[in-house]
Design a protein around this motif. Structure first.
Motif, PDB file in Angstrom:
ATOM      1  N   LYS A  63       0.199  24.004 -46.106  1.00 57.79           N
ATOM      2  CA  LYS A  63       0.068  22.560 -45.862  1.00 57.79           C
ATOM      3  C   LYS A  63      -0.260  22.275 -44.395  1.00 57.79           C
ATOM      4  N   THR A  64       0.361  23.021 -43.514  1.00 52.71           N
ATOM      5  CA  THR A  64       0.065  22.845 -42.086  1.00 52.71           C
ATOM      6  C   THR A  64      -1.371  23.248 -41.784  1.00 52.71           C
ATOM      7  N   ARG A  65      -1.806  24.331 -42.401  1.00 48.57           N
ATOM      8  CA  ARG A  65      -3.175  24.802 -42.174  1.00 48.57           C
ATOM      9  C   ARG A  65      -4.190  23.764 -42.648  1.00 48.57           C
ATOM     10  N   LYS A  66      -3.914  23.177 -43.815  1.00 44.69           N
ATOM     11  CA  LYS A  66      -4.833  22.146 -44.336  1.00 44.69           C
ATOM     12  C   LYS A  66      -4.795  20.891 -43.473  1.00 44.69           C
ATOM     13  N   GLY A  67      -3.610  20.573 -42.960  1.00 40.36           N
ATOM     14  CA  GLY A  67      -3.473  19.372 -42.150  1.00 40.36           C
ATOM     15  C   GLY A  67      -3.994  19.521 -40.738  1.00 40.36           C
ATOM     16  N   MET A  68      -4.171  20.761 -40.284  1.00 39.54           N
ATOM     17  CA  MET A  68      -4.594  20.967 -38.900  1.00 39.54           C
ATOM     18  C   MET A  68      -5.876  21.783 -38.804  1.00 39.54           C
ATOM     19  N   THR A  69      -5.824  23.029 -39.253  1.00 39.36           N
ATOM     20  CA  THR A  69      -6.955  23.936 -39.026  1.00 39.36           C
ATOM     21  C   THR A  69      -8.209  23.520 -39.784  1.00 39.36           C
ATOM     22  N   LEU A  86     -15.509  15.617 -28.380  1.00 40.78           N
ATOM     23  CA  LEU A  86     -14.967  16.730 -29.165  1.00 40.78           C
ATOM     24  C   LEU A  86     -13.513  16.985 -28.783  1.00 40.78           C
ATOM     25  N   PHE A  87     -13.231  17.004 -27.486  1.00 44.87           N
ATOM     26  CA  PHE A  87     -11.861  17.215 -27.019  1.00 44.87           C
ATOM     27  C   PHE A  87     -10.940  16.079 -27.486  1.00 44.87           C
ATOM     28  N   ASP A  88     -11.453  14.863 -27.491  1.00 41.70           N
ATOM     29  CA  ASP A  88     -10.657  13.714 -27.955  1.00 41.70           C
ATOM     30  C   ASP A  88     -10.287  13.857 -29.426  1.00 41.70           C
ATOM     31  N   ASP A  89     -11.256  14.297 -30.232  1.00 44.64           N
ATOM     32  CA  ASP A  89     -10.995  14.481 -31.664  1.00 44.64           C
ATOM     33  C   ASP A  89      -9.988  15.607 -31.906  1.00 44.64           C
ATOM     34  N   LEU A  90     -10.110  16.683 -31.153  1.00 43.23           N
ATOM     35  CA  LEU A  90      -9.165  17.794 -31.278  1.00 43.23           C
ATOM     36  C   LEU A  90      -7.755  17.349 -30.881  1.00 43.23           C
ATOM     37  N   GLU A  91      -7.679  16.562 -29.844  1.00 38.09           N
ATOM     38  CA  GLU A  91      -6.390  16.039 -29.372  1.00 38.09           C
ATOM     39  C   GLU A  91      -5.705  15.220 -30.462  1.00 38.09           C
ATOM     40  N   GLU A  92      -6.478  14.391 -31.152  1.00 38.14           N
ATOM     41  CA  GLU A  92      -5.921  13.550 -32.212  1.00 38.14           C
ATOM     42  C   GLU A  92      -5.376  14.400 -33.356  1.00 38.14           C
ATOM     43  N   ILE A  93      -6.086  15.459 -33.711  1.00 37.94           N
ATOM     44  CA  ILE A  93      -5.640  16.342 -34.795  1.00 37.94           C
ATOM     45  C   ILE A  93      -4.327  17.025 -34.432  1.00 37.94           C
ATOM     46  N   LEU A  94      -4.220  17.515 -33.198  1.00 34.45           N
ATOM     47  CA  LEU A  94      -3.004  18.214 -32.767  1.00 34.45           C
ATOM     48  C   LEU A  94      -1.800  17.272 -32.740  1.00 34.45           C
ATOM     49  N   VAL A  95      -2.012  16.049 -32.302  1.00 32.65           N
ATOM     50  CA  VAL A  95      -0.917  15.074 -32.257  1.00 32.65           C
ATOM     51  C   VAL A  95      -0.431  14.759 -33.672  1.00 32.65           C
ATOM     52  N   THR A  96      -1.352  14.577 -34.614  1.00 35.14           N
ATOM     53  CA  THR A  96      -0.970  14.258 -35.994  1.00 35.14           C
ATOM     54  C   THR A  96      -0.310  15.448 -36.695  1.00 35.14           C
ATOM     55  N   ALA A  97      -0.479  16.661 -36.149  1.00 37.52           N
ATOM     56  CA  ALA A  97       0.186  17.846 -36.702  1.00 37.52           C
ATOM     57  C   ALA A  97       1.577  18.024 -36.116  1.00 37.52           C
ATOM     58  N   ASP A  98       2.043  16.990 -35.355  1.00 35.30           N
ATOM     59  CA  ASP A  98       3.381  16.953 -34.764  1.00 35.30           C
ATOM     60  C   ASP A  98       3.596  18.003 -33.677  1.00 35.30           C
ATOM     61  N   ILE A  99       2.535  18.350 -32.990  1.00 37.64           N
ATOM     62  CA  ILE A  99       2.684  19.224 -31.833  1.00 37.64           C
ATOM     63  C   ILE A  99       3.284  18.443 -30.665  1.00 37.64           C
ATOM     64  N   GLY A 100       3.120  17.124 -30.701  1.00 36.42           N
ATOM     65  CA  GLY A 100       3.681  16.282 -29.644  1.00 36.42           C
ATOM     66  C   GLY A 100       2.627  15.927 -28.611  1.00 36.42           C
ATOM     67  N   ILE A 101       2.755  14.741 -28.036  1.00 32.40           N
ATOM     68  CA  ILE A 101       1.730  14.246 -27.102  1.00 32.40           C
ATOM     69  C   ILE A 101       1.663  15.095 -25.834  1.00 32.40           C
ATOM     70  N   ASN A 102       2.810  15.366 -25.216  1.00 34.71           N
ATOM     71  CA  ASN A 102       2.814  16.121 -23.958  1.00 34.71           C
ATOM     72  C   ASN A 102       2.246  17.527 -24.125  1.00 34.71           C
ATOM     73  N   THR A 103       2.708  18.218 -25.172  1.00 30.84           N
ATOM     74  CA  THR A 103       2.219  19.577 -25.418  1.00 30.84           C
ATOM     75  C   THR A 103       0.737  19.560 -25.760  1.00 30.84           C
ATOM     76  N   ASP A 309       7.708  25.865 -45.357  1.00 29.18           N
ATOM     77  CA  ASP A 309       6.725  25.997 -46.428  1.00 29.18           C
ATOM     78  C   ASP A 309       6.433  24.675 -47.114  1.00 29.18           C
ATOM     79  N   GLY A 310       7.214  23.633 -46.816  1.00 23.03           N
ATOM     80  CA  GLY A 310       7.030  22.377 -47.527  1.00 23.03           C
ATOM     81  C   GLY A 310       6.498  21.255 -46.667  1.00 23.03           C
ATOM     82  N   THR A 311       5.883  21.604 -45.533  1.00 25.55           N
ATOM     83  CA  THR A 311       5.462  20.546 -44.616  1.00 25.55           C
ATOM     84  C   THR A 311       4.072  20.781 -44.046  1.00 25.55           C
ATOM     85  N   ALA A 312       3.415  19.675 -43.683  1.00 19.72           N
ATOM     86  CA  ALA A 312       2.148  19.752 -42.952  1.00 19.72           C
ATOM     87  C   ALA A 312       2.412  19.583 -41.461  1.00 19.72           C
ATOM     88  N   LYS A 313       3.708  19.541 -41.089  1.00 17.45           N
ATOM     89  CA  LYS A 313       4.102  19.275 -39.702  1.00 17.45           C
ATOM     90  C   LYS A 313       4.591  20.535 -38.992  1.00 17.45           C
TER      91      LYS A 313
END
Length: 354
Positions: A63-69, A86-103, A309-313
């Protein structure tokens, strides 16, 4: 008249016989189908049991792979060159995958610098660089990802809010340690939650660990005290202590945990100590908030991330290590008793990007 009755009876008998044959045929077909299903299930179980931890991790992180990669792949294919959008779009994907804004911002900044230094112009090369930067940022911030159980005896204090999988984590960890040949005792220090003691006792039976408990509502520190005395008397290798998971009053939680820690320091100074925080991966950034509170309350030595195993986060793992400096030591990737595994940064990142 009798001839007609005979014909009718003969017709009914034939119809009944035909119906009986149909029922028998259906039963045989069901049995054959059931056998095939059972065989398939047995093969699936056998196949699953033969999977390596890396393969289990790949399946668990689907689920994480589908939600991010997969989103990253789609973005990279849509660009003809590497630019700021391109960098802006990548940033948005990482944030929505719950990596966190600062990281996320740090990862993207480093990726941007790397692209510039290496003069990368093709978008399809960015994914490999992104994977390397995520690995690097996790490894830089972490402490040791392995459990500190080389020097025996060991006391493992398990903290975390109710509902994160604390009880099952203790049971699975006990099972793993028992399989390594260690003598394990579980102390049921969560005396406030209804049925917590009974649930933990059931897990101790399943794992084969000894069990120490008091009545519901008892002083948790007193349970831990008895657990320590039992560990000494029985020459146990590992004492695993459950604690109450109440966050509604941080001061009460702090006082309770500090009392337990004082008992351990006073009564078992020779024991090596681990303080494991159990977090539910499905809660994403809420898990980060819980980690911050517990980090203020006690000295966390490592994190157990359940329900991965049960999360996209699953990106929350990256934030925990890089942003909070908390090493993820164990991950839960299934419901089975042997599905709690040691965490490895390289395997984790490869499983997400594979």
């Amino acid at each position: 008249m009798f001839k007609n009755l005979f014909k009718r009876k003969n017709k009914e008998d034939k119809s009944k016989e035909k119906e009986e044959r149909k029922v028998v045929t259906e039963e045989i077909e069901r049995d054959e189908l059931g056998t095939k299903v059972d065989e398939r299930e047995r093969l699936d179980i056998k196949e699953e049991s033969n999977l390596s931890f890396f393969d289990k991790l790949k399946v668990g992180l689907d689920k994480t792979r589908k939600g991010m990669t997969e989103k990253i792949d789609a973005i990279l294919k849509s660009y003809g060159k590497v630019d700021e959008e391109l960098f802006d779009d990548l940033e948005e994907i990482l944030v929505t995958a719950d990596i966190g804004i600062n990281t996320t911002m740090e990862i993207i900044d480093r990726l941007r610098d790397r692209v510039k230094v290496e003069k990368v112009t093709e978008p399809d090369r960015v994914k490999g660089l992104l994977k390397e930067e995520i690995k690097e940022i996790m490894k830089e911030a972490r402490k040791e990802n392995s459990l500190s159980i080389e020097s025996l005896p060991v006391v493992i204090l398990v903290v975390g809010v109710n509902g994160t999988g604390k009880t099952t984590t203790i049971g699975k960890l006990s099972y793993n340690l028992k399989n390594e040949g260690k003598k394990v005792i579980i102390a049921a220090g969560d005396t406030f939650r209804a049925a917590a003691i009974e649930q933990l006792e059931e897990w101790s039976n399943r794992s084969g660990a000894d069990f120490i408990s008091h009545r519901e509502g008892s002083d948790p520190a007193a349970v831990i005290f008895d657990g320590i005395q039992a560990a000494k008397a029985r020459k146990a290798d590992v004492l695993i202590c459950d604690t109450a998971g109440r966050l509604h009053n941080k001061k009460n939680l702090m006082n309770e945990l500090n009392k337990i820690f004082r008992v351990v320091d006073r009564e078992y100074p020779e024991a090596q100590k681990e303080v494991l925080l159990v977090l539910d991966a499905t809660t994403g950034q809420n898990a980060i908030s819980q980690a911050k509170v517990f980090k203020e309350v006690c000295d966390i030595t490592g994190v157990v991330l359940t329900k991965l195993d049960g999360t996209a986060k699953g990106g929350v793992v990256i934030a925990l290590q890089s942003e909070l400096g908390l090493p993820v030591k164990l991950v839960g990737i299934g419901e089975k008793i042997d599905d709690l595994q040691e965490f490895n940064v390289d395997d984790f990142v490869e499983a997400i990007f594979n």
